[in-house]
Design a protein around this motif. Structure first.
Motif, PDB file in Angstrom:
ATOM      1  N   GLY A 100      66.920 -20.581  34.550  1.00 31.86           N
ATOM      2  CA  GLY A 100      67.558 -20.880  33.285  1.00 31.86           C
ATOM      3  C   GLY A 100      66.749 -20.414  32.083  1.00 31.86           C
ATOM      4  O   GLY A 100      67.150 -20.643  30.942  1.00 31.86           O
ATOM      5  N   ARG A 101      65.641 -19.747  32.302  1.00 34.35           N
ATOM      6  CA  ARG A 101      64.780 -19.275  31.224  1.00 34.35           C
ATOM      7  C   ARG A 101      64.777 -17.758  31.185  1.00 34.35           C
ATOM      8  O   ARG A 101      64.934 -17.096  32.214  1.00 34.35           O
ATOM      9  N   VAL A 102      64.591 -17.190  29.988  1.00 39.37           N
ATOM     10  CA  VAL A 102      64.513 -15.740  29.877  1.00 39.37           C
ATOM     11  C   VAL A 102      63.172 -15.269  30.416  1.00 39.37           C
ATOM     12  O   VAL A 102      62.127 -15.871  30.143  1.00 39.37           O
ATOM     13  N   TRP A 103      63.183 -14.187  31.175  1.00 38.31           N
ATOM     14  CA  TRP A 103      61.985 -13.758  31.893  1.00 38.31           C
ATOM     15  C   TRP A 103      60.839 -13.400  30.959  1.00 38.31           C
ATOM     16  O   TRP A 103      59.662 -13.564  31.305  1.00 38.31           O
ATOM     17  N   PHE A 104      61.171 -12.925  29.756  1.00 37.71           N
ATOM     18  CA  PHE A 104      60.097 -12.492  28.848  1.00 37.71           C
ATOM     19  C   PHE A 104      59.404 -13.677  28.179  1.00 37.71           C
ATOM     20  O   PHE A 104      58.433 -13.482  27.440  1.00 37.71           O
ATOM     21  N   ALA A 105      59.895 -14.882  28.408  1.00 38.53           N
ATOM     22  CA  ALA A 105      59.209 -16.084  27.943  1.00 38.53           C
ATOM     23  C   ALA A 105      58.375 -16.701  29.054  1.00 38.53           C
ATOM     24  O   ALA A 105      57.739 -17.739  28.843  1.00 38.53           O
ATOM     25  N   LEU A 106      58.385 -16.064  30.204  1.00 39.24           N
ATOM     26  CA  LEU A 106      57.655 -16.555  31.363  1.00 39.24           C
ATOM     27  C   LEU A 106      56.457 -15.655  31.648  1.00 39.24           C
ATOM     28  O   LEU A 106      56.416 -14.514  31.211  1.00 39.24           O
ATOM     29  N   PRO A 107      55.487 -16.158  32.392  1.00 37.65           N
ATOM     30  CA  PRO A 107      54.324 -15.331  32.746  1.00 37.65           C
ATOM     31  C   PRO A 107      54.736 -14.110  33.554  1.00 37.65           C
ATOM     32  O   PRO A 107      55.740 -14.118  34.273  1.00 37.65           O
ATOM     33  N   TRP A 108      53.967 -13.070  33.393  1.00 39.39           N
ATOM     34  CA  TRP A 108      54.162 -11.833  34.173  1.00 39.39           C
ATOM     35  C   TRP A 108      52.872 -11.616  34.957  1.00 39.39           C
ATOM     36  O   TRP A 108      51.783 -11.697  34.406  1.00 39.39           O
ATOM     37  N   PRO A 109      52.941 -11.266  36.248  1.00 37.69           N
ATOM     38  CA  PRO A 109      54.144 -11.001  37.027  1.00 37.69           C
ATOM     39  C   PRO A 109      54.941 -12.263  37.313  1.00 37.69           C
ATOM     40  O   PRO A 109      54.421 -13.369  37.173  1.00 37.69           O
ATOM     41  N   PRO A 110      56.189 -12.115  37.688  1.00 39.90           N
ATOM     42  CA  PRO A 110      57.051 -13.279  37.913  1.00 39.90           C
ATOM     43  C   PRO A 110      56.481 -14.203  38.992  1.00 39.90           C
ATOM     44  O   PRO A 110      55.916 -13.740  39.980  1.00 39.90           O
ATOM     45  N   ARG A 111      56.639 -15.480  38.772  1.00 41.45           N
ATOM     46  CA  ARG A 111      56.183 -16.481  39.725  1.00 41.45           C
ATOM     47  C   ARG A 111      57.389 -17.143  40.381  1.00 41.45           C
ATOM     48  O   ARG A 111      58.362 -17.486  39.717  1.00 41.45           O
ATOM     49  N   SER A 112      57.290 -17.334  41.678  1.00 41.43           N
ATOM     50  CA  SER A 112      58.387 -17.976  42.405  1.00 41.43           C
ATOM     51  C   SER A 112      58.703 -19.336  41.807  1.00 41.43           C
ATOM     52  O   SER A 112      59.870 -19.741  41.739  1.00 41.43           O
ATOM     53  N   SER A 113      57.676 -20.046  41.361  1.00 43.47           N
ATOM     54  CA  SER A 113      57.859 -21.410  40.864  1.00 43.47           C
ATOM     55  C   SER A 113      58.688 -21.466  39.578  1.00 43.47           C
ATOM     56  O   SER A 113      59.182 -22.531  39.214  1.00 43.47           O
ATOM     57  N   ASP A 114      58.847 -20.347  38.904  1.00 45.71           N
ATOM     58  CA  ASP A 114      59.630 -20.328  37.668  1.00 45.71           C
ATOM     59  C   ASP A 114      61.124 -20.099  37.916  1.00 45.71           C
ATOM     60  O   ASP A 114      61.914 -20.111  36.972  1.00 45.71           O
ATOM     61  N   TYR A 115      61.497 -19.859  39.156  1.00 45.91           N
ATOM     62  CA  TYR A 115      62.882 -19.589  39.502  1.00 45.91           C
ATOM     63  C   TYR A 115      63.450 -20.739  40.324  1.00 45.91           C
ATOM     64  O   TYR A 115      62.854 -21.162  41.309  1.00 45.91           O
ATOM     65  N   ASN A 116      64.608 -21.240  39.866  1.00 43.16           N
ATOM     66  CA  ASN A 116      65.179 -22.450  40.442  1.00 43.16           C
ATOM     67  C   ASN A 116      66.065 -22.200  41.646  1.00 43.16           C
ATOM     68  O   ASN A 116      66.175 -23.047  42.520  1.00 43.16           O
ATOM     69  N   TYR A 117      66.735 -21.058  41.646  1.00 43.06           N
ATOM     70  CA  TYR A 117      67.745 -20.795  42.665  1.00 43.06           C
ATOM     71  C   TYR A 117      67.377 -19.550  43.452  1.00 43.06           C
ATOM     72  O   TYR A 117      66.908 -18.560  42.888  1.00 43.06           O
ATOM     73  N   TRP A 118      67.641 -19.623  44.757  1.00 41.22           N
ATOM     74  CA  TRP A 118      67.261 -18.551  45.655  1.00 41.22           C
ATOM     75  C   TRP A 118      68.374 -18.240  46.644  1.00 41.22           C
ATOM     76  O   TRP A 118      69.102 -19.138  47.088  1.00 41.22           O
ATOM     77  N   GLY A 119      68.463 -16.954  46.984  1.00 38.62           N
ATOM     78  CA  GLY A 119      69.343 -16.559  48.060  1.00 38.62           C
ATOM     79  C   GLY A 119      68.636 -16.699  49.397  1.00 38.62           C
ATOM     80  O   GLY A 119      67.466 -17.090  49.462  1.00 38.62           O
ATOM     81  N   GLN A 120      69.339 -16.348  50.452  1.00 32.75           N
ATOM     82  CA  GLN A 120      68.800 -16.514  51.794  1.00 32.75           C
ATOM     83  C   GLN A 120      67.898 -15.354  52.199  1.00 32.75           C
ATOM     84  O   GLN A 120      67.163 -15.461  53.184  1.00 32.75           O
ATOM     85  N   GLY A 121      67.970 -14.253  51.469  1.00 34.65           N
ATOM     86  CA  GLY A 121      67.133 -13.100  51.761  1.00 34.65           C
ATOM     87  C   GLY A 121      67.855 -12.044  52.572  1.00 34.65           C
ATOM     88  O   GLY A 121      68.782 -12.336  53.334  1.00 34.65           O
ATOM     89  N   THR A 122      67.444 -10.808  52.393  1.00 31.81           N
ATOM     90  CA  THR A 122      67.972  -9.696  53.167  1.00 31.81           C
ATOM     91  C   THR A 122      66.803  -8.785  53.533  1.00 31.81           C
ATOM     92  O   THR A 122      65.947  -8.483  52.700  1.00 31.81           O
ATOM     93  N   GLN A 123      66.749  -8.371  54.785  1.00 29.95           N
ATOM     94  CA  GLN A 123      65.614  -7.612  55.296  1.00 29.95           C
ATOM     95  C   GLN A 123      65.747  -6.129  54.958  1.00 29.95           C
ATOM     96  O   GLN A 123      66.812  -5.526  55.148  1.00 29.95           O
ATOM     97  N   VAL A 124      64.642  -5.566  54.483  1.00 28.56           N
ATOM     98  CA  VAL A 124      64.546  -4.125  54.252  1.00 28.56           C
ATOM     99  C   VAL A 124      63.391  -3.601  55.097  1.00 28.56           C
ATOM    100  O   VAL A 124      62.272  -4.102  54.993  1.00 28.56           O
ATOM    101  N   THR A 125      63.681  -2.621  55.926  1.00 29.13           N
ATOM    102  CA  THR A 125      62.660  -2.026  56.791  1.00 29.13           C
ATOM    103  C   THR A 125      62.627  -0.528  56.555  1.00 29.13           C
ATOM    104  O   THR A 125      63.659   0.145  56.671  1.00 29.13           O
ATOM    105  N   VAL A 126      61.448  -0.019  56.211  1.00 25.95           N
ATOM    106  CA  VAL A 126      61.281   1.404  55.938  1.00 25.95           C
ATOM    107  C   VAL A 126      60.312   1.970  56.969  1.00 25.95           C
ATOM    108  O   VAL A 126      59.167   1.530  57.066  1.00 25.95           O
TER     109      VAL A 126
END
Length: 128
Positions: A100-126
């Motif tokens: 719910g916060r704008v990213w430029f008001a948050l510490p950089w690099p982004p911290r997981s703890s600053d994000y409230n909602y998460w998806g289940q994830g999708t795997q990328v393999t290179v």
């Protein structure tokens, strides 16, 4: 509550491309920023790219700058991550996240703890 569903992961050879999608639903009006994080086995989760829903401003981790592009389609409530020139070190589980916060008001690099909602994830393999 906000629900996030990722799609688009898969396996690709080095130098290839993939596009990840993250569809948001629920009380999306509470979301100010969305981002992509990734986590490789044995490593901490790291922020890859972020954007704010209002102005579409974006920021990238140095490791992906110039290769990845984050974008959004507000009409579809969807955020994308276009990944080009993929490298084996990009292999990870990729997660979409929202806050719910704008990213430029948050510490950089982004911290997981600053994000409230998460998806289940999708795997990328290179592969090399």
């Amino acid at each position: 509550q906000v629900q996030l569903v990722e799609s688009g992961g898969g396996s690709v050879q080095a130098g290839g491309s993939l596009r990840l999608s993250c569809a948001a639903s629920g009380y999306i009006y509470s979301v100010a920023s969305m981002g992509w994080f990734r986590q490789a086995p044995g490593k901490e989760r790291e922020g890859v790219a972020v954007t704010d829903r209002g102005g579409g401003n974006t920021a990238y981790a140095d490791s992906v700058k110039g290769r990845f592009t984050i974008s959004q389609d507000k009409a579809k409530n969807t955020v994308y991550l276009q990944m080009n020139s993929l490298k084996p070190e990009d292999t990870a589980m990729y997660y979409c996240a929202a806050t719910g916060r704008v990213w430029f008001a948050l510490p950089w690099p982004p911290r997981s703890s600053d994000y409230n909602y998460w998806g289940q994830g999708t795997q990328v393999t290179v592969s090399s």
